[in-house]
Design a protein around this motif. Structure first.
Motif, mmCIF file in Angstrom:
data_model
loop_
_atom_site.group_PDB
_atom_site.id
_atom_site.type_symbol
_atom_site.label_atom_id
_atom_site.label_comp_id
_atom_site.label_asym_id
_atom_site.label_seq_id
_atom_site.Cartn_x
_atom_site.Cartn_y
_atom_site.Cartn_z
ATOM 1 N N LYS A 22 0.829 -1.203 0.000
ATOM 2 C CA LYS A 22 0.000 0.000 0.000
ATOM 3 C C LYS A 22 0.859 1.247 0.000
ATOM 4 O O LYS A 22 0.584 2.218 -0.720
ATOM 5 C CB LYS A 22 -0.925 0.009 1.224
ATOM 6 C CG LYS A 22 -2.132 -0.868 1.091
ATOM 7 C CD LYS A 22 -3.023 -0.715 2.308
ATOM 8 C CE LYS A 22 -4.215 -1.638 2.226
ATOM 9 N NZ LYS A 22 -5.066 -1.546 3.422
ATOM 10 N N LEU A 24 3.914 1.556 -1.123
ATOM 11 C CA LEU A 24 4.536 1.684 -2.448
ATOM 12 C C LEU A 24 3.545 2.251 -3.473
ATOM 13 O O LEU A 24 3.896 3.110 -4.284
ATOM 14 C CB LEU A 24 5.060 0.331 -2.919
ATOM 15 C CG LEU A 24 6.344 -0.172 -2.264
ATOM 16 C CD1 LEU A 24 6.647 -1.592 -2.713
ATOM 17 C CD2 LEU A 24 7.506 0.751 -2.608
ATOM 18 N N LEU A 25 2.298 1.757 -3.431
ATOM 19 C CA LEU A 25 1.278 2.264 -4.362
ATOM 20 C C LEU A 25 1.004 3.737 -4.135
ATOM 21 O O LEU A 25 0.864 4.522 -5.091
ATOM 22 C CB LEU A 25 -0.015 1.454 -4.224
ATOM 23 C CG LEU A 25 -0.041 0.080 -4.882
ATOM 24 C CD1 LEU A 25 -1.319 -0.659 -4.514
ATOM 25 C CD2 LEU A 25 0.061 0.210 -6.390
ATOM 26 N N THR A 27 3.019 6.022 -2.768
ATOM 27 C CA THR A 27 4.157 6.855 -3.192
ATOM 28 C C THR A 27 4.205 6.952 -4.714
ATOM 29 O O THR A 27 4.475 8.026 -5.260
ATOM 30 C CB THR A 27 5.493 6.280 -2.670
ATOM 31 O OG1 THR A 27 5.608 4.918 -3.071
ATOM 32 C CG2 THR A 27 5.580 6.412 -1.161
ATOM 33 N N ARG A 28 3.909 5.848 -5.394
ATOM 34 C CA ARG A 28 3.892 5.870 -6.868
ATOM 35 C C ARG A 28 2.790 6.809 -7.379
ATOM 36 O O ARG A 28 3.004 7.576 -8.332
ATOM 37 C CB ARG A 28 3.664 4.445 -7.381
ATOM 38 C CG ARG A 28 3.570 4.300 -8.863
ATOM 39 C CD ARG A 28 4.948 4.447 -9.507
ATOM 40 N NE ARG A 28 4.852 4.455 -10.933
ATOM 41 C CZ ARG A 28 5.097 3.413 -11.718
ATOM 42 N NH1 ARG A 28 5.475 2.284 -11.175
ATOM 43 N NH2 ARG A 28 4.993 3.518 -13.007
ATOM 44 N N ALA A 29 1.605 6.761 -6.737
ATOM 45 C CA ALA A 29 0.504 7.636 -7.138
ATOM 46 C C ALA A 29 0.860 9.101 -6.899
ATOM 47 O O ALA A 29 0.559 9.965 -7.728
ATOM 48 C CB ALA A 29 -0.759 7.264 -6.367
ATOM 49 N N ASP A 31 3.882 10.409 -6.906
ATOM 50 C CA ASP A 31 4.865 10.787 -7.930
ATOM 51 C C ASP A 31 4.176 11.054 -9.267
ATOM 52 O O ASP A 31 4.511 12.018 -9.974
ATOM 53 C CB ASP A 31 5.911 9.680 -8.107
ATOM 54 C CG ASP A 31 6.809 9.536 -6.888
ATOM 55 O OD1 ASP A 31 6.856 10.495 -6.078
ATOM 56 O OD2 ASP A 31 7.435 8.464 -6.740
ATOM 57 N N ASP A 32 3.199 10.202 -9.616
ATOM 58 C CA ASP A 32 2.463 10.403 -10.862
ATOM 59 C C ASP A 32 1.681 11.716 -10.841
ATOM 60 O O ASP A 32 1.622 12.421 -11.856
ATOM 61 C CB ASP A 32 1.506 9.233 -11.112
ATOM 62 C CG ASP A 32 2.245 7.951 -11.504
ATOM 63 O OD1 ASP A 32 3.446 8.043 -11.838
ATOM 64 O OD2 ASP A 32 1.599 6.873 -11.484
#
Length: 190
Positions: A22, A24-25, A27-29, A31-32
């Protein structure tokens, strides 16, 4: 799919692994989202660079500056009209989307009609339920009906029997003889 009797199968991923995935998801969101914001800002700068050429006011006379101001005001008016039109379209689209969502809810059967039962309620109980404490007098609906006696029914039947065929009565009462019979029946010729 497990039925009600069977226990729910345990997840093969541990809680700590789920939590790390969760994170990781998320942080990726994030960044996007940042990348999208930067791209939007760059697109805005590029678009404004195309639409608005840089102003060169140095070395212009007063009349030329006034013409340039009038042109800029005309462009601002056009842009404001376009912005207003776009806002009106967006508001209309939001309203349409809201109406369609309501229709989908209605068609989806989200609001189920309850099964109605037949309930026997007397007139007094119904009036008490509708009017509450204001209802004092009882409504005896049957008491207000016209009572019919059996004698009245018998008299009506006798009258219809006496009349019989109306054509015979008309022929018997026609002419002078008929008038004399009527006069005698009325008690005029005693």
């Amino acid at each position: 799919m497990p039925t009600k009797g069977e226990p729910k199968p345990k997840s093969k991923i541990s809680a700590s692994r789920k939590l790390s995935l969760k994170i990781l998801l998320l942080t990726r969101a994030m960044d996007d989202l940042e990348a999208e914001k930067v791209a939007r800002d760059e697109e805005k700068v590029r678009y404004l660079g195309e639409k608005i050429p840089p102003l060169q006011m140095s070395g212009l006379a007063m009349v030329d500056l006034q013409k340039m101001c009038k042109q800029l005001h005309a462009k601002i008016d056009v842009v404001d009209e376009e912005r207003y039109d776009c806002e009106a379209k967006v508001i209309k689209n939001y309203r349409d989307i809201h109406e369609l969502k309501l229709k989908v809810q209605d068609l989806g059967g989200k609001f189920k009609k309850p099964a109605l039962r037949k309930v026997r309620v007397s007139a007094d109980e119904m009036m008490r339920a509708l009017l509450g404490s204001k209802h004092k007098s009882s409504m005896d609906l049957r008491g207000n009906l016209k009572s019919v006696k059996k004698e009245d029914i018998k008299q009506e039947k006798e009258l219809t029997m006496e009349v019989g065929d109306w054509r015979k009565n008309v022929e018997a009462m026609s002419g002078m003889e008929g008038r004399k019979k009527m006069f005698d029946a009325a008690g005029g010729g005693q």
